[in-house]
Write a protein that holds these residues in place. Structure first.
Motif, PDB file in Angstrom:
ATOM      1  N   THR A   1      -5.369  -2.732   7.616  1.00 54.78           N
ATOM      2  CA  THR A   1      -4.840  -3.259   6.360  1.00 54.78           C
ATOM      3  C   THR A   1      -3.868  -4.400   6.621  1.00 54.78           C
ATOM      4  O   THR A   1      -3.200  -4.438   7.648  1.00 54.78           O
ATOM      5  CB  THR A   1      -4.128  -2.154   5.569  1.00 54.78           C
ATOM      6  OG1 THR A   1      -3.659  -2.690   4.336  1.00 54.78           O
ATOM      7  CG2 THR A   1      -2.941  -1.589   6.337  1.00 54.78           C
ATOM      8  N   THR A   2      -3.816  -5.314   5.684  1.00 58.21           N
ATOM      9  CA  THR A   2      -2.832  -6.396   5.735  1.00 58.21           C
ATOM     10  C   THR A   2      -1.755  -6.201   4.681  1.00 58.21           C
ATOM     11  O   THR A   2      -0.852  -7.022   4.548  1.00 58.21           O
ATOM     12  CB  THR A   2      -3.519  -7.752   5.513  1.00 58.21           C
ATOM     13  OG1 THR A   2      -4.230  -7.716   4.264  1.00 58.21           O
ATOM     14  CG2 THR A   2      -4.484  -8.057   6.648  1.00 58.21           C
ATOM     15  N   GLY A   3      -1.855  -5.109   3.912  1.00 51.73           N
ATOM     16  CA  GLY A   3      -0.850  -4.842   2.884  1.00 51.73           C
ATOM     17  C   GLY A   3       0.481  -4.421   3.474  1.00 51.73           C
ATOM     18  O   GLY A   3       0.577  -4.064   4.651  1.00 51.73           O
ATOM     19  N   GLN A   4       1.516  -4.476   2.651  1.00 50.50           N
ATOM     20  CA  GLN A   4       2.823  -4.004   3.086  1.00 50.50           C
ATOM     21  C   GLN A   4       2.802  -2.480   3.210  1.00 50.50           C
ATOM     22  O   GLN A   4       2.189  -1.803   2.375  1.00 50.50           O
ATOM     23  CB  GLN A   4       3.905  -4.399   2.075  1.00 50.50           C
ATOM     24  CG  GLN A   4       4.106  -5.886   1.901  1.00 50.50           C
ATOM     25  CD  GLN A   4       5.232  -6.153   0.915  1.00 50.50           C
ATOM     26  OE1 GLN A   4       6.385  -5.765   1.145  1.00 50.50           O
ATOM     27  NE2 GLN A   4       4.904  -6.802  -0.191  1.00 50.50           N
ATOM     28  N   PRO A   5       3.466  -1.926   4.197  1.00 48.69           N
ATOM     29  CA  PRO A   5       3.511  -0.467   4.307  1.00 48.69           C
ATOM     30  C   PRO A   5       4.026   0.174   3.020  1.00 48.69           C
ATOM     31  O   PRO A   5       5.065  -0.221   2.492  1.00 48.69           O
ATOM     32  CB  PRO A   5       4.487  -0.234   5.466  1.00 48.69           C
ATOM     33  CG  PRO A   5       4.330  -1.451   6.312  1.00 48.69           C
ATOM     34  CD  PRO A   5       4.145  -2.577   5.336  1.00 48.69           C
ATOM     35  N   GLY A   6       3.272   1.143   2.513  1.00 45.85           N
ATOM     36  CA  GLY A   6       3.616   1.814   1.266  1.00 45.85           C
ATOM     37  C   GLY A   6       2.987   1.197   0.034  1.00 45.85           C
ATOM     38  O   GLY A   6       3.093   1.746  -1.056  1.00 45.85           O
ATOM     39  N   GLU A   7       2.284   0.076   0.193  1.00 52.06           N
ATOM     40  CA  GLU A   7       1.681  -0.601  -0.960  1.00 52.06           C
ATOM     41  C   GLU A   7       0.419   0.131  -1.423  1.00 52.06           C
ATOM     42  O   GLU A   7      -0.456   0.460  -0.616  1.00 52.06           O
ATOM     43  CB  GLU A   7       1.332  -2.040  -0.595  1.00 52.06           C
ATOM     44  CG  GLU A   7       0.724  -2.829  -1.747  1.00 52.06           C
ATOM     45  CD  GLU A   7       0.353  -4.250  -1.333  1.00 52.06           C
ATOM     46  OE1 GLU A   7      -0.347  -4.926  -2.119  1.00 52.06           O
ATOM     47  OE2 GLU A   7       0.752  -4.670  -0.222  1.00 52.06           O
ATOM     48  N   ILE A   8       0.340   0.396  -2.725  1.00 49.97           N
ATOM     49  CA  ILE A   8      -0.875   0.960  -3.299  1.00 49.97           C
ATOM     50  C   ILE A   8      -1.887  -0.175  -3.406  1.00 49.97           C
ATOM     51  O   ILE A   8      -1.670  -1.156  -4.119  1.00 49.97           O
ATOM     52  CB  ILE A   8      -0.606   1.592  -4.675  1.00 49.97           C
ATOM     53  CG1 ILE A   8       0.400   2.740  -4.542  1.00 49.97           C
ATOM     54  CG2 ILE A   8      -1.909   2.094  -5.299  1.00 49.97           C
ATOM     55  CD1 ILE A   8       0.815   3.372  -5.864  1.00 49.97           C
ATOM     56  N   LEU A   9      -3.001  -0.036  -2.679  1.00 54.39           N
ATOM     57  CA  LEU A   9      -3.921  -1.158  -2.505  1.00 54.39           C
ATOM     58  C   LEU A   9      -5.041  -1.202  -3.539  1.00 54.39           C
ATOM     59  O   LEU A   9      -5.354  -2.269  -4.073  1.00 54.39           O
ATOM     60  CB  LEU A   9      -4.533  -1.101  -1.098  1.00 54.39           C
ATOM     61  CG  LEU A   9      -3.542  -1.201   0.064  1.00 54.39           C
ATOM     62  CD1 LEU A   9      -4.229  -0.870   1.372  1.00 54.39           C
ATOM     63  CD2 LEU A   9      -2.901  -2.578   0.113  1.00 54.39           C
ATOM     64  N   SER A  10      -5.647  -0.059  -3.786  1.00 52.18           N
ATOM     65  CA  SER A  10      -6.803  -0.054  -4.686  1.00 52.18           C
ATOM     66  C   SER A  10      -7.178   1.365  -5.064  1.00 52.18           C
ATOM     67  O   SER A  10      -6.801   2.337  -4.395  1.00 52.18           O
ATOM     68  CB  SER A  10      -8.008  -0.730  -4.005  1.00 52.18           C
ATOM     69  OG  SER A  10      -8.369  -0.036  -2.828  1.00 52.18           O
ATOM     70  N   VAL A  11      -7.941   1.478  -6.147  1.00 54.97           N
ATOM     71  CA  VAL A  11      -8.477   2.760  -6.579  1.00 54.97           C
ATOM     72  C   VAL A  11      -9.693   3.090  -5.710  1.00 54.97           C
ATOM     73  O   VAL A  11     -10.451   2.213  -5.310  1.00 54.97           O
ATOM     74  CB  VAL A  11      -8.877   2.708  -8.069  1.00 54.97           C
ATOM     75  CG1 VAL A  11      -9.497   4.031  -8.506  1.00 54.97           C
ATOM     76  CG2 VAL A  11      -7.664   2.368  -8.931  1.00 54.97           C
ATOM     77  N   HIS A  12      -9.866   4.365  -5.416  1.00 55.03           N
ATOM     78  CA  HIS A  12     -10.976   4.844  -4.591  1.00 55.03           C
ATOM     79  C   HIS A  12     -11.658   5.990  -5.334  1.00 55.03           C
ATOM     80  O   HIS A  12     -11.051   6.613  -6.219  1.00 55.03           O
ATOM     81  CB  HIS A  12     -10.430   5.328  -3.240  1.00 55.03           C
ATOM     82  CG  HIS A  12     -11.462   5.707  -2.228  1.00 55.03           C
ATOM     83  ND1 HIS A  12     -12.076   6.936  -2.220  1.00 55.03           N
ATOM     84  CD2 HIS A  12     -11.975   5.011  -1.184  1.00 55.03           C
ATOM     85  CE1 HIS A  12     -12.932   6.989  -1.220  1.00 55.03           C
ATOM     86  NE2 HIS A  12     -12.885   5.838  -0.564  1.00 55.03           N
ATOM     87  N   ASP A  13     -12.906   6.291  -4.986  1.00 51.12           N
ATOM     88  CA  ASP A  13     -13.626   7.383  -5.635  1.00 51.12           C
ATOM     89  C   ASP A  13     -12.885   8.711  -5.530  1.00 51.12           C
ATOM     90  O   ASP A  13     -13.008   9.566  -6.410  1.00 51.12           O
ATOM     91  CB  ASP A  13     -15.017   7.541  -5.020  1.00 51.12           C
ATOM     92  CG  ASP A  13     -15.956   6.412  -5.397  1.00 51.12           C
ATOM     93  OD1 ASP A  13     -15.643   5.681  -6.364  1.00 51.12           O
ATOM     94  OD2 ASP A  13     -16.988   6.250  -4.716  1.00 51.12           O
ATOM     95  N   GLU A  14     -12.117   8.895  -4.433  1.00 56.31           N
ATOM     96  CA  GLU A  14     -11.421  10.164  -4.213  1.00 56.31           C
ATOM     97  C   GLU A  14      -9.918  10.079  -4.466  1.00 56.31           C
ATOM     98  O   GLU A  14      -9.208  11.068  -4.254  1.00 56.31           O
ATOM     99  CB  GLU A  14     -11.664  10.645  -2.787  1.00 56.31           C
ATOM    100  CG  GLU A  14     -13.117  10.948  -2.460  1.00 56.31           C
ATOM    101  CD  GLU A  14     -13.292  11.420  -1.027  1.00 56.31           C
ATOM    102  OE1 GLU A  14     -13.047  12.616  -0.766  1.00 56.31           O
ATOM    103  OE2 GLU A  14     -13.645  10.585  -0.170  1.00 56.31           O
ATOM    104  N   GLY A  15      -9.432   8.936  -4.893  1.00 55.54           N
ATOM    105  CA  GLY A  15      -8.003   8.801  -5.134  1.00 55.54           C
ATOM    106  C   GLY A  15      -7.576   7.359  -5.125  1.00 55.54           C
ATOM    107  O   GLY A  15      -8.089   6.544  -5.871  1.00 55.54           O
TER     108      GLY A  15
END
Length: 309
Positions: A254-268
């Motif tokens: 990942t290139t996101g910041q630690p703790g960043e909510i990145l995207s919706v997933h089928d399981e969460g």
């Protein structure tokens, strides 16, 4: 039949008590005092005390096992052996010397590793691939007595503390019943611990429950499952405590910041850690019920890009 005192308090100890009572008969159960539970603070007996009442075994719940009054009660019982499993108080030396077969403890680790009150939690949090049960003679120091028998158990990646707790409780009961005949016959082994190799597993504190998403995904994953289902690892979301009970490794960088909510997933939903994306699957916002992360994130697109912690 030997005259047995059993000392224990939480869920872990209940199967051990029941099997011991069925095999040998337990004359007295010693457990911690009742405590207020829930929002209404209802006084509730420990799980072991409740189980003992169901089995019609006499129960004694002293505030302090070292009190003279408590010692007098236990001495009057004239035990042949004392068996403990997660009792929660350190036994005084005169009590350890009271029974002719000694005082033995069922401990949920492969001693001398993980001495202390939370060996199951710490085994998973540390990323250990195995743990086990030790049947040991009790001594004055913390979980420092001689080892009688041990049996290892592999920790599976899907194990959380709840699952491993139940496996070790069953294993502890089995190993205790296998070991007791040799103790009564005087043929058991007695191996001193290597104290220089000892590690410790202190009781979990609030500080221990706080997640750090700057760490690698596997460490965050182990932290979450090591505190699930109790007491629960937490972070903060929208200035509220946000507990995470279940997660899954993805192996995706990942290139996101630690703790960043990145995207919706089928399981969460996916959250960034120090190196990879972590799939969050079960959560609880303060004041709300525990729910699937998929249900929690539904209709909350505004949370994408938010930082946990």
């Amino acid at each position: 039949m030997p005259n047995i005192i059993f000392m224990g308090t939480p869920d872990f100890s209940v199967p051990i008590l029941k099997d011991l009572h069925e095999q040998y008969g337990v004359g007295l159960v010693v457990s911690q005092p009742d405590k207020p539970v829930g929002r209404k603070r209802v006084m509730t007996p420990p799980k072991v005390a409740a189980a003992a009442h169901e089995l019609n075994i006499e129960v004694y719940q002293p505030d302090d096992i070292k009190d003279e009054a408590a010692m007098a009660v236990l001495e009057s019982f004239k035990p042949d052996i004392i068996v403990t499993a997660a009792y929660g108080q350190i036994l005084p030396e005169p009590l350890l010397q009271l029974p002719k077969y000694g005082a033995v403890n069922v401990h949920a680790s492969l001693l001398p590793a993980l001495r202390g009150g939370a060996p199951i939690h710490h085994a998973i949090i540390s990323g250990a691939d195995k743990t086990g049960i030790t049947i040991m003679y009790m001594a004055k120091g913390l979980d420092s007595g001689d080892i009688i028998t041990q049996r290892a158990l592999s920790i599976q990646e899907e194990d959380d503390t709840g699952a491993l707790h139940d496996k070790l409780s069953r294993l502890g009961s089995e190993l205790l019943l296998e070991t007791l005949p040799s103790i009564f016959e005087g043929s058991n082994e007695r191996t001193p611990q290597d104290h220089a190799s000892a590690t410790y597993s202190p009781n979990i504190t609030k500080e221990d429950e706080l997640l750090d998403f700057d760490r690698p995904a596997r460490q965050v994953f182990n932290h979450i499952r090591g505190l699930s289902p109790f007491p629960g690892a937490y972070t903060n979301l929208e200035d509220k405590r946000f507990k995470i009970y279940s997660a899954k490794l993805t192996g995706e960088k990942t290139t996101g910041q630690p703790g960043e909510i990145l995207s919706v997933h089928d399981e969460g939903f996916l959250v960034a850690t120090g190196d990879e994306k972590l799939l969050v699957m079960e959560v609880q916002l303060a004041g709300k019920k525990k729910v699937s992360a998929k249900k929690f994130i539904q209709n909350r697109e505004d949370l994408i890009g938010r930082l946990l912690g």
